[in-house]
Design a protein around this motif. Structure first.
Motif, PDB file in Angstrom:
ATOM      1  N   TRP A 168       3.837   8.367   3.914  1.00  0.00           N
ATOM      2  CA  TRP A 168       3.174   7.102   3.562  1.00  0.00           C
ATOM      3  C   TRP A 168       2.512   7.162   2.183  1.00  0.00           C
ATOM      4  O   TRP A 168       2.124   6.122   1.641  1.00  0.00           O
ATOM      5  CB  TRP A 168       2.067   6.821   4.585  1.00  0.00           C
ATOM      6  CG  TRP A 168       1.074   7.948   4.528  1.00  0.00           C
ATOM      7  CD1 TRP A 168       1.139   9.131   5.240  1.00  0.00           C
ATOM      8  CD2 TRP A 168      -0.040   8.077   3.653  1.00  0.00           C
ATOM      9  NE1 TRP A 168       0.126   9.969   4.850  1.00  0.00           N
ATOM     10  CE2 TRP A 168      -0.619   9.355   3.890  1.00  0.00           C
ATOM     11  CE3 TRP A 168      -0.616   7.239   2.699  1.00  0.00           C
ATOM     12  CZ2 TRP A 168      -1.743   9.796   3.194  1.00  0.00           C
ATOM     13  CZ3 TRP A 168      -1.730   7.693   2.009  1.00  0.00           C
ATOM     14  CH2 TRP A 168      -2.282   8.958   2.267  1.00  0.00           C
TER      15      TRP A 168
ATOM     16  N   THR B 268      -4.316   2.705   0.591  1.00  0.00           N
ATOM     17  CA  THR B 268      -5.470   3.288  -0.096  1.00  0.00           C
ATOM     18  C   THR B 268      -6.149   2.250  -1.001  1.00  0.00           C
ATOM     19  O   THR B 268      -5.516   1.289  -1.467  1.00  0.00           O
ATOM     20  CB  THR B 268      -5.069   4.481  -0.990  1.00  0.00           C
ATOM     21  OG1 THR B 268      -4.197   4.019  -2.030  1.00  0.00           O
ATOM     22  CG2 THR B 268      -4.382   5.569  -0.193  1.00  0.00           C
TER      23      THR B 268
ATOM     24  N   PRO C  40       1.338   6.987  -1.425  1.00  0.00           N
ATOM     25  CA  PRO C  40       1.853   6.324  -2.626  1.00  0.00           C
ATOM     26  C   PRO C  40       2.121   7.309  -3.766  1.00  0.00           C
ATOM     27  O   PRO C  40       2.884   6.998  -4.673  1.00  0.00           O
ATOM     28  CB  PRO C  40       0.735   5.347  -3.012  1.00  0.00           C
ATOM     29  CG  PRO C  40      -0.120   5.212  -1.799  1.00  0.00           C
ATOM     30  CD  PRO C  40       0.024   6.467  -1.015  1.00  0.00           C
TER      31      PRO C  40
ATOM     32  N   HIS D 299      -5.579   1.940   7.173  1.00  0.00           N
ATOM     33  CA  HIS D 299      -5.398   3.380   7.371  1.00  0.00           C
ATOM     34  C   HIS D 299      -3.905   3.731   7.343  1.00  0.00           C
ATOM     35  O   HIS D 299      -3.081   2.995   7.883  1.00  0.00           O
ATOM     36  CB  HIS D 299      -6.004   3.780   8.724  1.00  0.00           C
ATOM     37  CG  HIS D 299      -6.160   5.261   8.885  1.00  0.00           C
ATOM     38  ND1 HIS D 299      -5.089   6.095   9.127  1.00  0.00           N
ATOM     39  CD2 HIS D 299      -7.249   6.056   8.813  1.00  0.00           C
ATOM     40  CE1 HIS D 299      -5.534   7.345   9.201  1.00  0.00           C
ATOM     41  NE2 HIS D 299      -6.834   7.346   9.016  1.00  0.00           N
TER      42      HIS D 299
ATOM     43  N   ASN E 141      -6.997   2.874  -3.924  1.00  0.00           N
ATOM     44  CA  ASN E 141      -6.329   3.024  -5.214  1.00  0.00           C
ATOM     45  C   ASN E 141      -5.223   1.967  -5.361  1.00  0.00           C
ATOM     46  O   ASN E 141      -5.167   1.243  -6.363  1.00  0.00           O
ATOM     47  CB  ASN E 141      -5.750   4.445  -5.318  1.00  0.00           C
ATOM     48  CG  ASN E 141      -5.176   4.741  -6.704  1.00  0.00           C
ATOM     49  OD1 ASN E 141      -5.156   3.886  -7.581  1.00  0.00           O
ATOM     50  ND2 ASN E 141      -4.706   5.957  -6.892  1.00  0.00           N
ATOM     51  N   GLN E 142      -4.376   1.865  -4.345  1.00  0.00           N
ATOM     52  CA  GLN E 142      -3.321   0.847  -4.394  1.00  0.00           C
ATOM     53  C   GLN E 142      -3.897  -0.562  -4.493  1.00  0.00           C
ATOM     54  O   GLN E 142      -3.426  -1.389  -5.279  1.00  0.00           O
ATOM     55  CB  GLN E 142      -2.470   0.918  -3.112  1.00  0.00           C
ATOM     56  CG  GLN E 142      -1.604   2.136  -2.959  1.00  0.00           C
ATOM     57  CD  GLN E 142      -0.909   2.090  -1.605  1.00  0.00           C
ATOM     58  OE1 GLN E 142      -1.483   2.491  -0.601  1.00  0.00           O
ATOM     59  NE2 GLN E 142       0.298   1.600  -1.568  1.00  0.00           N
TER      60      GLN E 142
END
Lengths: 273, 273
Positions: free
Chosen positions: B184, A157, B186, A145, A159-160
């Motif tokens: 934070w 995330t 991205p 989180h 996504n990352q």
């Protein structure tokens, strides 16, 4: 899926009943007829690696994962190399304990440069992959989180996590979906779909309102706002049908008898997962 | 930019010195030669709208924004209509107080259906826009940190805020960039660039480690991990050169004399913003 089939997938993540030693956790799972467990390195270290391995082997419990490798970013190359050594030990321990999945909590930045920290994570994983592969260990990147971006993980995330994982083969690097960390993400379902074939673990707990503590404040499934069942269905549509770890980090739970907690977990799991 | 030019952009967000009444905040700003203030509706209500307006007008202070409208999602259509009425009052108050920007904290979902809550936010904003336009008030969508997704805002990222804002004209709906909420992310810098011409406010504070409290735990600029200066430069590259609100929600600061806090803010602002 029948309730029995579902509950057979329940894996007790050891941190949930932190008050138990490794041996107590194994006995507790046996008595509660929970066939799976996820181990934490600090608990294994306390009991000793060889003793832990023997306890696990004699129990017949399935080890769903070892937590945790990671913590890659550091201010100096020497310190990053030491972190990598520790990750190599984690891989060896995972293999020794009979699991094929090492969970990565990737680490915070050492200073204000979050982009650099994210590069350190990518470099660390790339360096670890060949070693892990040689042991048959998959690396599971667990996005944490965003409220932990400063002290636990700059990977916030799915996504990352997906973007890094896709640089490697599915049998080398995948992602861990923990509902507590990702439930709020507007891209959640598209990123779970993107992770098809790469989901290496599914963790459940709940987000209660108000959260009693930023670290030790996770809730029992059903006590919070997370659409756990919907997320489980999405993860299954992405091809994941493995163990479902119950990972609830909560001081109030640590203050209770483990047996009682485990019974409550089983009941909540069947109802809300 | 010179330090004087920079500090001239400082706006005291009233919640930072919550211990002050509206009148005390205005006097405090005058004495500290801070020319801008952001007002909160609960403070205005306590003093009374007309009295507040007169105090502000007589002071010559610039009101950078009014906080807050929003809180759109609700379980029934009737309740959503009541929320909309409250938002209309907020628009009228903003106009009365001489600011052109109403900050929207969009609200949490009333149940586990976060997608539906997000739809309610979009519908609420769409209904509010014509009314706000008629008063010359711009709506600033402020994404809140994902740790508030369950109790304050289902709009958690600049991506979401931009996507909603782009459905309207730039003079109708824009976004608020608060470093505490977005540092934070991205996608932070690409989303700030995407918001070009639509940034309606820039808020600063810092993320300290560990965060002392999930709500009242923001830090003074420079005490935490946020690259505030880099984010300010990005916001300026996106065309925003307006007031910079210092919005620090922190119990320890509320327990101190306001004058002392405001002097500290000015010093930290020049150094770290």
């Amino acid at each position: 899926m029948t309730k029995t089939a579902l509950v057979n997938r329940l894996s007790l993540n050891q941190i949930t009943i932190e008050q138990w030693s490794l041996e107590e956790a194994v006995r507790g799972c046996e008595e509660a007829e929970v066939g799976r467990i996820a181990l934490w390195r600090h608990k294994v270290e306390k009991t000793g690696l060889q003793v832990s391995r023997n306890i696990i082997r004699d129990s017949g419990l399935h080890v769903s994962s070892l937590c945790r490798g990671g913590m890659f970013p550091a201010p100096t190359a020497a310190e990053r190399e030491r972190r990598l050594d520790d990750n190599r030990r984690a891989v060896e321990e995972a293999a020794e304990l009979g699991t094929d999945t090492l969970v990565l909590v990737c680490g915070p930045g050492p200073d204000r440069d979050i982009d650099m920290a994210r590069k350190h994570v990518e470099e660390g994983i790339a360096k670890l992959v060949p070693f892990a592969r040689s042991y048959g260990i998959k690396l599971g990147i667990e996005p944490l989180h965003p409220m932990y971006a400063a002290d636990r993980s700059v990977i916030s995330t799915l996504n990352q996590a997906n973007t890094i994982a896709e640089q490697f083969l599915p049998e080398e690097v995948g992602v861990i979906v923990d509902v507590f960390h990702v439930w709020w993400d507007p891209e959640l379902y598209q990123q779970i779909a993107r992770a098809s074939g790469r989901v290496l673990g599914f963790h459940v707990s709940d987000w209660v309102v108000p959260v009693p503590d930023m670290f030790k404040g996770r809730g029992m499934m059903g006590d919070g706002v997370i659409e756990i069942n919907r997320i489980r269905n999405a993860v299954e549509a992405a091809g994941y049908h493995g163990p479902i770890e119950v990972e609830i980090i909560n001081q109030a739970i640590w203050d209770r008898p483990g047996e009682e907690v485990l019974e409550e977990i089983k009941a909540s799991f069947v109802k809300h997962v």
